[in-house]
Design a protein around this motif. Structure first.
Motif, mmCIF file in Angstrom:
data_model
loop_
_atom_site.group_PDB
_atom_site.id
_atom_site.type_symbol
_atom_site.label_atom_id
_atom_site.label_comp_id
_atom_site.label_asym_id
_atom_site.label_seq_id
_atom_site.Cartn_x
_atom_site.Cartn_y
_atom_site.Cartn_z
ATOM 1 N N PRO A 273 0.813 -1.213 0.000
ATOM 2 C CA PRO A 273 0.000 0.000 0.000
ATOM 3 C C PRO A 273 0.851 1.269 0.000
ATOM 4 N N ASP A 274 2.020 1.221 0.650
ATOM 5 C CA ASP A 274 2.875 2.405 0.691
ATOM 6 C C ASP A 274 3.646 2.602 -0.612
ATOM 7 N N GLU A 275 3.958 1.506 -1.291
ATOM 8 C CA GLU A 275 4.710 1.593 -2.540
ATOM 9 C C GLU A 275 4.022 0.724 -3.589
ATOM 10 N N LYS B 13 11.205 -0.974 -2.710
ATOM 11 C CA LYS B 13 12.621 -0.877 -3.058
ATOM 12 C C LYS B 13 13.270 -2.247 -2.890
ATOM 13 N N GLY B 14 14.086 -2.564 -3.853
ATOM 14 C CA GLY B 14 14.730 -3.876 -3.829
ATOM 15 C C GLY B 14 13.779 -4.985 -4.220
ATOM 16 N N ALA B 15 12.644 -4.598 -4.860
ATOM 17 C CA ALA B 15 11.655 -5.611 -5.244
ATOM 18 C C ALA B 15 12.265 -6.622 -6.195
ATOM 19 N N TYR B 16 11.770 -7.795 -6.072
ATOM 20 C CA TYR B 16 12.300 -8.889 -6.877
ATOM 21 C C TYR B 16 11.715 -8.819 -8.286
ATOM 22 N N GLY B 17 12.573 -8.937 -9.273
ATOM 23 C CA GLY B 17 12.089 -9.000 -10.641
ATOM 24 C C GLY B 17 12.231 -7.710 -11.391
ATOM 25 N N LYS B 18 13.438 -7.168 -11.548
ATOM 26 C CA LYS B 18 13.639 -5.931 -12.287
ATOM 27 C C LYS B 18 13.828 -6.255 -13.757
ATOM 28 N N SER B 19 13.031 -5.612 -14.599
ATOM 29 C CA SER B 19 13.048 -5.951 -16.008
ATOM 30 C C SER B 19 14.372 -5.609 -16.677
ATOM 31 N N LYS B 20 15.140 -4.690 -16.106
ATOM 32 C CA LYS B 20 16.389 -4.301 -16.757
ATOM 33 C C LYS B 20 17.401 -5.449 -16.796
ATOM 34 N N GLU C 110 3.639 -10.569 -12.438
ATOM 35 C CA GLU C 110 2.570 -10.993 -11.562
ATOM 36 C C GLU C 110 2.666 -10.207 -10.267
ATOM 37 N N SER C 111 1.537 -9.691 -9.803
ATOM 38 C CA SER C 111 1.546 -8.833 -8.619
ATOM 39 C C SER C 111 1.543 -9.674 -7.345
ATOM 40 N N LYS C 112 2.186 -9.131 -6.315
ATOM 41 C CA LYS C 112 2.179 -9.782 -4.984
ATOM 42 C C LYS C 112 1.967 -8.682 -3.959
ATOM 43 N N SER C 113 0.902 -8.781 -3.210
ATOM 44 C CA SER C 113 0.626 -7.808 -2.166
ATOM 45 C C SER C 113 1.188 -8.296 -0.847
ATOM 46 N N SER C 114 1.708 -7.403 -0.061
ATOM 47 C CA SER C 114 2.233 -7.798 1.247
ATOM 48 C C SER C 114 1.122 -7.936 2.251
#
Length: 389
Positions: free
Chosen positions: A362-364, A369-376, A385-389
């Motif tokens: 909800p905050d981001e 930051k540091g999320a898994y799966g950077k397209s670069k 695929e989305s994952k909510s905390s």
């Protein structure tokens, strides 16, 4: 004319016996067999579907066309069997009864379908009508009984393929399976997962070798496939062995071994040649760049890697040469959905997609930051695929 009838009668006997034997080996005999007629029909229909697919606008439409190959091949084969029985008995009745051929054909068809609306005189022809009715009823009964067994095996196969979507992405990918289990702190679930897929591979080895038409039956969801799921699990086991041998569970090697046996059993059923004892340093179709994408996926989340990329690549190659050629041959044959580390077929199915996960909160909402799966990190378009905390 009498000689022609005798030759026709002998030809009819050969046709009936050959058809019954072909049906018996395809539907009844519990061995790794494959009907030559079915292989020919499936390859013909599959080739036509592959030639038509590039002309269609989207992958979903292409997948829908390709999904007809398996069921259509079964229906055509069933029709061919019953037609051969009718044709064979028509030649035998024509030889035995002395009536014209078209009447013999009508008598054979009426008898094979147990209708009894056309008949002829004489003890010999009546006996042949009874035999034709028995053979026709046997063929129809075996064909009807075959379908529930076929679809039961299909349903059992698809259950594990569907469950794998949450663990390995959609389409499934070997490095993704390892990454998600580590990222979600569920590494303890990897050994039972390997064990489940070992048993799955054993079941598929039996069902898809005895009923080879099942390889053409596609998953209900266009981005899933039994072949991509199996290869993803094998790649995960091979990659974990190659990168972190000290912590790799024993079940990974067993899963990998059973997967290789499964693919080889299917290859034998479809007469696909393969090297039974390839050299560990044999050339692979998978490129070093593609492998680096998978290794980078693990390094990105700090997966425990005991070996550097050079040593991991060398050991992974030693595992994958055992099954990659068969996978490539099956890929060219049945055209599974696009997936990482598979043959690129942009004209048929488009580019491969990587099943990434972003830790949205909800905050981001755009991704923590540091999320898994950077397209670069990757060189091809990805579906996230989305994952909510």
């Amino acid at each position: 004319m009498e000689v022609v009838r005798v030759v026709a009668g002998l030809a009819g006997i050969v046709i009936v016996v050959g058809t019954v034997w072909n049906l018996f080996t395809a539907l009844v005999l519990p061995r790794v067999t494959s009907s030559r007629a079915f292989r020919g029909i499936a390859r013909m229909l599959g080739g036509s579907a592959r030639r038509l697919s590039p002309r269609l606008p989207t992958y979903e439409v292409r997948d829908r066309i390709l999904s007809f190959v398996g069921p259509a091949s079964i229906v055509v084969l069933f029709g061919l069997w019953i037609w051969l029985i009718v044709f064979g008995f028509s030649l035998i009745i024509w030889w035995n009864s002395g009536i014209d051929y078209w009447t013999s054909l009508a008598v054979a068809g009426s008898s094979a379908f147990t209708l009894g609306i056309v008949t002829t005189g004489g003890a010999g022809p009546h006996t042949l009508e009874i035999v034709a009715a028995g053979f026709g009823l046997l063929v129809l009964a075996l064909e009807i009984a075959y379908l529930p067994a076929l679809y039961n095996a299909f349903a059992v196969r698809e259950t594990e393929v569907t469950l794998l979507a949450a663990r390995g992405g959609n389409p499934a990918w070997g490095p993704e399976i390892l990454a998600r289990h580590f990222w979600l702190d569920t590494m303890d679930e990897l050994p039972p997962l390997y064990a489940q897929w070992e048993r799955w591979a054993a079941a598929v080895s039996e069902s898809h070798a005895n009923y080879p038409g099942l390889i053409w039956f596609r998953s209900p969801v266009s981005t899933r496939s039994w072949l991509t799921g199996l290869v993803a699990m094998m790649d995960a086991a091979a990659l974990q062995h190659a990168a972190s041998p000290a912590v790799t569970p024993q079940q990974a090697r067993l899963c990998l071994s059973m997967g290789i046996r499964c693919l080889r059993s299917i290859a034998n059923a479809w007469r696909i040649p393969f090297d039974e004892d390839p050299q560990p340093d044999a050339t692979m179709r998978l490129t070093r760049g593609e492998f680096e994408n998978g290794y980078a996926r693990l390094a990105e989340i700090n997966f425990p890697l005991e070996r550097d990329i050079e040593e991991t690549w060398r050991n992974f190659q030693g595992w994958r040469v055992n099954y990659e050629p068969i996978v490539d041959s099956l890929t060219a044959l049945i055209v599974p959905p696009p997936a990482p580390w598979f043959i690129a077929r942009p004209e048929l199915v488009g580019g491969a997609i990587f099943p990434l996960v972003i830790n949205r909160t909800p905050d981001e909402p755009a991704g923590a930051k540091g999320a898994y799966g950077k397209s670069k990190t990757f060189k091809t378009p990805s579906v996230r695929e989305s994952k909510s905390s």
